[in-house]
Design an enzyme around this catalytic site. Structure first.
Site, PDB file in Angstrom:
ATOM      1  N   ALA A 234       0.833  -1.210   0.000  1.00 46.81           N
ATOM      2  CA  ALA A 234       0.000   0.000   0.000  1.00 46.81           C
ATOM      3  C   ALA A 234       0.861   1.250   0.000  1.00 46.81           C
ATOM      4  CB  ALA A 234      -0.911  -0.013   1.219  1.00 46.81           C
TER       5      ALA A 234
ATOM      6  N   ARG B  70      -1.586   8.438 -10.633  1.00 47.39           N
ATOM      7  CA  ARG B  70      -2.643   8.554 -11.649  1.00 47.39           C
ATOM      8  C   ARG B  70      -3.996   8.932 -11.042  1.00 47.39           C
ATOM      9  NH1 ARG B  70      -1.032   2.806 -14.209  1.00 47.39           N
ATOM     10  NH2 ARG B  70      -0.013   2.663 -12.170  1.00 47.39           N
TER      11      ARG B  70
ATOM     12  N   SER C 190     -49.959  25.132  16.855  1.00 40.61           N
ATOM     13  CA  SER C 190     -49.099  25.379  15.701  1.00 40.61           C
ATOM     14  C   SER C 190     -48.540  26.791  15.735  1.00 40.61           C
ATOM     15  CB  SER C 190     -49.841  25.107  14.396  1.00 40.61           C
ATOM     16  OG  SER C 190     -50.996  25.857  14.357  1.00 40.61           O
TER      17      SER C 190
HETATM   18  C1  UD1 Z   1       1.018  -4.267 -10.960  1.00 43.26           C
HETATM   19  C2  UD1 Z   1       1.776  -5.496 -11.532  1.00 43.26           C
HETATM   20  C3  UD1 Z   1       1.110  -5.936 -12.832  1.00 43.26           C
HETATM   21  C4  UD1 Z   1      -0.366  -6.254 -12.544  1.00 43.26           C
HETATM   22  C5  UD1 Z   1      -1.067  -5.074 -11.877  1.00 43.26           C
HETATM   23  C6  UD1 Z   1      -2.441  -5.513 -11.403  1.00 43.26           C
HETATM   24  C7  UD1 Z   1       4.159  -5.335 -10.900  1.00 43.26           C
HETATM   25  C8  UD1 Z   1       5.516  -4.966 -11.341  1.00 43.26           C
HETATM   26  N1  UD1 Z   1       3.165  -5.160 -11.785  1.00 43.26           N
HETATM   27  O1  UD1 Z   1       1.132  -3.200 -11.870  1.00 43.26           O
HETATM   28  O2  UD1 Z   1       1.755  -7.104 -13.351  1.00 43.26           O
HETATM   29  O3  UD1 Z   1      -0.988  -6.606 -13.782  1.00 43.26           O
HETATM   30  O4  UD1 Z   1      -0.358  -4.610 -10.725  1.00 43.26           O
HETATM   31  O5  UD1 Z   1      -3.197  -4.431 -10.903  1.00 43.26           O
HETATM   32  O6  UD1 Z   1       3.979  -5.780  -9.780  1.00 43.26           O
HETATM   33  N2  UD1 Z   1       3.434  -0.477  -4.500  1.00 43.26           N
HETATM   34  C9  UD1 Z   1       4.230  -0.268  -3.402  1.00 43.26           C
HETATM   35  N3  UD1 Z   1       5.495   0.175  -3.560  1.00 43.26           N
HETATM   36  C10 UD1 Z   1       6.045   0.404  -4.800  1.00 43.26           C
HETATM   37  C11 UD1 Z   1       5.230   0.188  -5.923  1.00 43.26           C
HETATM   38  C12 UD1 Z   1       3.927  -0.249  -5.736  1.00 43.26           C
HETATM   39  O7  UD1 Z   1       3.775  -0.483  -2.262  1.00 43.26           O
HETATM   40  O8  UD1 Z   1       7.218   0.785  -4.852  1.00 43.26           O
HETATM   41  C13 UD1 Z   1       2.044  -0.964  -4.291  1.00 43.26           C
HETATM   42  C14 UD1 Z   1       0.975   0.033  -4.735  1.00 43.26           C
HETATM   43  O9  UD1 Z   1       0.514   0.794  -3.639  1.00 43.26           O
HETATM   44  C15 UD1 Z   1      -0.135  -0.875  -5.227  1.00 43.26           C
HETATM   45  C16 UD1 Z   1       0.590  -2.118  -5.687  1.00 43.26           C
HETATM   46  O10 UD1 Z   1       1.877  -2.100  -5.092  1.00 43.26           O
HETATM   47  O11 UD1 Z   1      -1.020  -1.233  -4.192  1.00 43.26           O
HETATM   48  C17 UD1 Z   1       0.722  -2.179  -7.205  1.00 43.26           C
HETATM   49  O12 UD1 Z   1       1.432  -1.049  -7.673  1.00 43.26           O
HETATM   50  P1  UD1 Z   1       1.027  -0.311  -9.018  1.00 43.26           P
HETATM   51  O13 UD1 Z   1       1.987   0.795  -9.229  1.00 43.26           O
HETATM   52  O14 UD1 Z   1      -0.407   0.004  -9.008  1.00 43.26           O
HETATM   53  O15 UD1 Z   1       1.353  -1.466 -10.102  1.00 43.26           O
HETATM   54  P2  UD1 Z   1       0.694  -1.658 -11.521  1.00 43.26           P
HETATM   55  O16 UD1 Z   1       1.377  -0.802 -12.502  1.00 43.26           O
HETATM   56  O17 UD1 Z   1      -0.772  -1.556 -11.401  1.00 43.26           O
HETATM   57 MG    MG Z   2      -2.074  -0.916  -9.848  1.00 46.18          MG
END
Ligand code: UD1
Ligand code: MG
Length: 458
Positions: free
Chosen positions: A14, A20, A414
């Site tokens: 998290a 985005r 009233s």
């Molecule tokens: C990720 C997956 C992708 C999958 C998709 C599904 C990887 C590299 N990619 O991509 O294969 O299809 O989710 O929704 O895992 N987060 C951290 N620390 C970080 C980066 C992310 O805690 O340094 C957490 C974010 O809060 C989030 C989750 O990891 O809850 C996923 O990160 P996000 O950046 O949304 O990955 P996606 O590009 O969606």
């Molecule tokens: Mg994601």
């Protein structure tokens, strides 16, 4: 649900910035059905038997920690100080991965609709001997997701390729990574993660690379499949709205299965904890905030907004009613149009039918509150209580200035402004006495006409 005696730890990521979303609020705290996405994920993990819950939060994650303190006081949080990718995020929780556990399940905090059943499928695959399990889904539109590349027709996985790193051919694959993974215990997990590098398009440590590392070490990696709407990842506000819609459709179906009638379920918003009894009827365009319980046979009429309220059996609320936190509506009571109730007990059979505000009050059983009644509960500093007895009759357009008590069976005329307690059975009249002047209009007209002539104006 399948039972297993194996132990399970959930690690929930998290710490992402949620760029985005373009929001001051951390992404995982954006609500679906009135509950932060992270709360939905915690609930699913708990329902799937994850007795240990470890959350990876970002820097400046005060609001996330505050939410966890309330929603999951037993969970432990670890900070990922630099956001270097999902594998790096799991490693931030290294100190929380020291206790031997059979199954470690990694979840993303931005996948709020994940079901306990999907997590159980992951655990069952581990129990059957897989070292690593990935959850896949067949995407209508795979754009943005990592693609799962299979070895064979049996669910064995070769690799997960992030879209930015995929070849055009790999991009045609529609079997996508949901982001949920299972590992055979923390030792296996950490030894795999320690070998993941960051040579990829984003320069990040990808958790998804765990697949290739595990394969290289001769471990078995299998995929289980989940329905697409269960694993929808929320990266944008539009996807948040998609998640909300999917959640609402599920909840409405469950409510109807439980014996509630919804004339137009698509126009009703339920909260994550709304409880509806049997033979409850919900008319179109009703919004439920958190903390509402509606008991058997009650009717919520169109365009009502209800939060933090209980509605007892057979009561009728609305149309156009607003129930705010602490409203408790008794059996067969009636709350009508343009009525607002806050922190008040409306006892059995009482009627508050039109254009009224009742706040910080009790309305006794079978009382009748006339149109336009207002409890004046606030003086700019404090809030004060109005106690309206059973079987009372409050005439229309009365103001009850709290603190004040209307005894059982009393009448209020009233238009009254009531500032003193009214004894049981008494009639209180608190308004200017009516004065009548016979023939006044004719005298007035004659005078006014004479004046006009004298002025010479036409
Ligand atoms: C990720 C997956 C992708 C999958 C998709 C599904 C990887 C590299 N990619 O991509 O294969 O299809 O989710 O929704 O895992 N987060 C951290 N620390 C970080 C980066 C992310 O805690 O340094 C957490 C974010 O809060 C989030 C989750 O990891 O809850 C996923 O990160 P996000 O950046 O949304 O990955 P996606 O590009 O969606
Ligand atoms: Mg994601």
């Amino acid at each position: 649900m399948v039972q297993t005696t194996r132990t399970c730890q959930a690690v929930i990521l998290a710490a992402g910035e949620g760029t985005r979303m373009r929001s001051a609020l951390p992404k995982v705290l954006h609500p679906v059905a009135g509950l932060p996405m992270l709360g939905h994920v915690l609930r699913a993990a708990e329902a799937a038997g994850a007795t240990r819950q470890t959350i990876v939060v970002g820097p400046e994650a005060r609001p996330v920690r505050e939410f966890l303190a309330k929603a999951a006081p037993n969970a432990d949080a670890y900070e990922q100080t630099a956001r270097l990718g999902t594998a790096h995020a799991v490693l931030a929780a290294r100190n929380g991965l020291k206790t031997p556990t059979d199954d470690v399940v990694i979840l993303y905090g931005d996948t709020p609709l994940v079901s306990a059943a999907t997590l159980m499928d992951v655990r069952i695959a581990l129990e059957r001997g897989a070292d690593v399990v990935v959850v896949g889904f067949v995407a209508d539109d795979p754009a943005g997701y990592g693609r799962i590349l299979l070895d064979d027709g049996e669910g064995n996985v070769r690799a997960i390729r992030e879209e930015k790193d995929a070849t055009p051919e790999e991009r045609t694959v529609t079997f996508c990574n949901a982001g949920i993974m299972g590992f055979r215990g923390p030792v296996t997990l950490l030894s795999i993660l320690d070998q993941i590098g960051n040579r990829n398009a984003k320069g990040e440590y990808y958790l998804t690379d765990a697949v290739e590392v595990a394969k290289g070490a001769g471990l078995s990696v299998v995929a289980v499949t989940a329905p697409e709407e269960d694993v929808l990842g929320v990266n944008t506000r539009a996807q948040l709205a998609d998640a909300e819609r999917a959640w609402q459709a599920r909840a409405a179906a469950a409510a109807m299965n439980g014996g509630a009638t919804m004339i137009d379920p698509s126009s009703v918003f339920l909260a994550h904890d709304t409880e509806l009894g049997r033979d409850v009827t919900i008319e179109p365009n009703v919004f439920f905030g958190p903390g509402v319980r509606v008991q058997d046979g009650a009717t919520i009429r169109a365009f009502s907004h209800i939060e933090g309220a209980t509605i007892a059996a057979g009561a009728v609320v609305g149309p156009f009613a607003r129930l705010r936190p602490g409203a408790a509506i008794g059996e067969k009571a009636r709350i009508g149009n343009f009525v607002e109730i806050k922190n008040a007990d409306i006892e059995d059979g009482a009627k508050v039918n039109h254009l009224t505000y009742i706040g910080d009050a009790r309305v006794g059983a079978e009382a009748n509150i006339g149109a336009g009644t207002i409890t004046c509960n606030y003086d700019g500093f404090g809030k004060y209580f109005t106690d309206i007895g059973a079987n009372t009759f409050i005439g229309s357009n009365s103001a009850l200035v709290a603190p004040v008590k209307i005894g059982d069976g009393a009448y209020v005329a009233s238009g009254s402004v009531i500032t003193h307690d009214v004894a049981p059975g008494a009639l209180a009249i608190a308004r200017g006495r009516q004065v009548e002047k016979p023939g006044w209009v004719e005298r007035f007209r004659a005078l006014a006409t004479a004046k006009k002539k004298g002025s010479g104006k036409p």
